[in-house]
Design a protein around this motif. Sequence first.
Motif, mmCIF file in Angstrom:
data_model
loop_
_atom_site.group_PDB
_atom_site.id
_atom_site.type_symbol
_atom_site.label_atom_id
_atom_site.label_comp_id
_atom_site.label_asym_id
_atom_site.label_seq_id
_atom_site.Cartn_x
_atom_site.Cartn_y
_atom_site.Cartn_z
ATOM 1 N N VAL A 1 5.755 9.921 0.102
ATOM 2 C CA VAL A 1 6.616 10.843 0.440
ATOM 3 C C VAL A 1 7.788 10.520 1.430
ATOM 4 C CG1 VAL A 1 7.267 13.251 1.038
ATOM 5 C CG2 VAL A 1 5.293 12.905 -0.471
ATOM 6 N N LEU A 2 7.724 9.790 2.669
ATOM 7 C CA LEU A 2 8.699 9.555 3.329
ATOM 8 C C LEU A 2 9.504 8.391 2.817
ATOM 9 C CD1 LEU A 2 6.690 9.493 6.723
ATOM 10 C CD2 LEU A 2 8.754 11.089 6.093
ATOM 11 N N SER A 3 8.825 7.516 2.207
ATOM 12 C CA SER A 3 9.686 6.383 1.459
ATOM 13 C C SER A 3 10.305 6.905 0.535
ATOM 14 C CB SER A 3 8.453 5.221 0.849
ATOM 15 O OG SER A 3 9.391 4.387 0.449
ATOM 16 N N TYR A 4 9.824 7.822 -0.422
ATOM 17 C CA TYR A 4 10.694 8.291 -1.551
ATOM 18 C C TYR A 4 11.729 9.049 -1.145
ATOM 19 C CZ TYR A 4 11.766 10.891 -5.704
ATOM 20 O OH TYR A 4 12.484 11.369 -6.854
ATOM 21 N N ALA B 1 14.433 1.527 -7.435
ATOM 22 C CA ALA B 1 13.090 0.577 -7.426
ATOM 23 C C ALA B 1 12.262 1.142 -6.497
ATOM 24 C CB ALA B 1 13.311 -0.624 -7.494
ATOM 25 N N GLN B 2 12.745 1.603 -5.355
ATOM 26 C CA GLN B 2 12.002 2.088 -4.271
ATOM 27 C C GLN B 2 11.433 3.583 -4.793
ATOM 28 O OE1 GLN B 2 13.422 1.681 -0.253
ATOM 29 N NE2 GLN B 2 11.961 3.131 0.599
ATOM 30 N N MET B 3 12.241 4.440 -5.258
ATOM 31 C CA MET B 3 11.920 5.707 -5.671
ATOM 32 C C MET B 3 11.136 5.530 -6.753
ATOM 33 S SD MET B 3 15.877 7.459 -6.023
ATOM 34 C CE MET B 3 15.287 9.284 -6.357
ATOM 35 N N VAL B 4 11.148 4.751 -7.592
ATOM 36 C CA VAL B 4 10.114 4.675 -8.895
ATOM 37 C C VAL B 4 8.820 4.152 -8.313
ATOM 38 C CG1 VAL B 4 9.454 3.463 -10.690
ATOM 39 C CG2 VAL B 4 11.845 4.276 -10.477
ATOM 40 N N SER B 5 8.739 3.372 -7.412
ATOM 41 C CA SER B 5 7.456 2.841 -6.842
ATOM 42 C C SER B 5 6.692 3.921 -6.079
ATOM 43 C CB SER B 5 7.607 1.681 -5.926
ATOM 44 O OG SER B 5 6.442 1.200 -5.368
ATOM 45 N N ALA B 6 7.444 4.579 -5.117
ATOM 46 C CA ALA B 6 7.061 5.616 -4.354
ATOM 47 C C ALA B 6 6.594 6.774 -5.157
ATOM 48 C CB ALA B 6 7.857 5.871 -3.184
ATOM 49 N N GLY B 7 7.487 7.108 -6.219
ATOM 50 C CA GLY B 7 7.432 8.211 -7.055
ATOM 51 C C GLY B 7 5.995 8.109 -7.905
ATOM 52 N N GLN B 8 5.732 6.897 -8.290
ATOM 53 C CA GLN B 8 4.729 6.752 -9.022
ATOM 54 C C GLN B 8 3.356 6.977 -8.230
ATOM 55 O OE1 GLN B 8 4.114 2.650 -10.128
ATOM 56 N NE2 GLN B 8 2.712 3.266 -11.972
#
Length: 364
Positions: A154-157, A183-190
């Motif tokens: 959650v923090l990363s997203y 790309a970071q949002m997609v990875s953390a969101g996944q």
Amino acid sequence: MGGLAISSLTLSHFRSHRAARVQFDGRPVAIVGANGAGKTNILEAVSLLSPGRGMRRASAEELARRPENLGWKITAEIRGFGADHSVETWAEAGAARSLRIDDKPAPQSALGRIARVLWLVPAMDRLWIEAAEGRRRFLDRMTLSFAPDHAEAVLSYDKAMRDRNRLLKDQVSDPHWYAALEAQMVSAGQQITANRALALQRLAEAQEGAETVFPRADLTLTGPEGEPAFEDFAQALAAGRRRDMAAGRSLTGPHRADLSAVYAAKAAPAAQCSTGEQKALLISLILANTRALAADLGAAPVLLLDEVAAHLDPARRAALYDELCALGAQALMTGTEASLFEHLGNRAQSLMVAEDAGLSRITS
């Protein structure tokens, strides 16, 4: 079945408690006192032994006792998963919160690996009829109890989304500026979505066939979270930049999800249920969360139940206590009258909290 437990708790200049030390013996704890005596402050201190800002979401500065405002400190001994741990968390005046576990500096996310703490507070009574933000927070707190890495995801997203929102507000149109952040949002969101799905699955399983007087709540995650493929999320972010730029923020992603609940026996949406039914659904979910964790980890979590008995009839109150004891959960419960906890008898530890000249005093 034995649960996790707080063995001792020491407070220094925390809220209404100038100095207090409490020893716990692992049983449920009935904390009795008048309104404003400082009962909930004890629960809040324990909630800060888990990642995040605690059950009131207070800033570090707000936790300091007034009028001194000297900063505050919480020290606790925790009986954890196969090992005991010492935890200190504090904030000096005007400084951010710090944490040490077993005398070593640690990030807050580490708290989720040594203990699990769940809570139910009166402010959550309107959960099903207020904004989606509170329901996401409720879901993420439950999710964190199953997946300690959820807080980091959650923090990363959130960090990537904040950076993307700054680009949007600055009307940046160059796609290269967005690529890495999205790309970071997609990875953390996944990871967020997978963790939330796990939590919903475990809650559903824990409610199936459970012996409880509290109603089953069928939960569904709605909104953008429902998109099955995350390559679609990546495409949606890219395709939505112009729309997001006009709004000045990201309009797609797990931060837009909502949680809905249905009172299963009546097939009634929680938002349309009575106040008492909505409260019963919340209690049911906390108990289901506790059952699932006890099954997964071999230990029930620590529960913080603020004024939970006040609006339950005697039969449901007794059933709640019986279920907590059967689960072996250390549940810290507050109430204004000792009679609310009579059914517990010697199965619970009792504490009295009184206000004296602006100070909270705790006695056994």
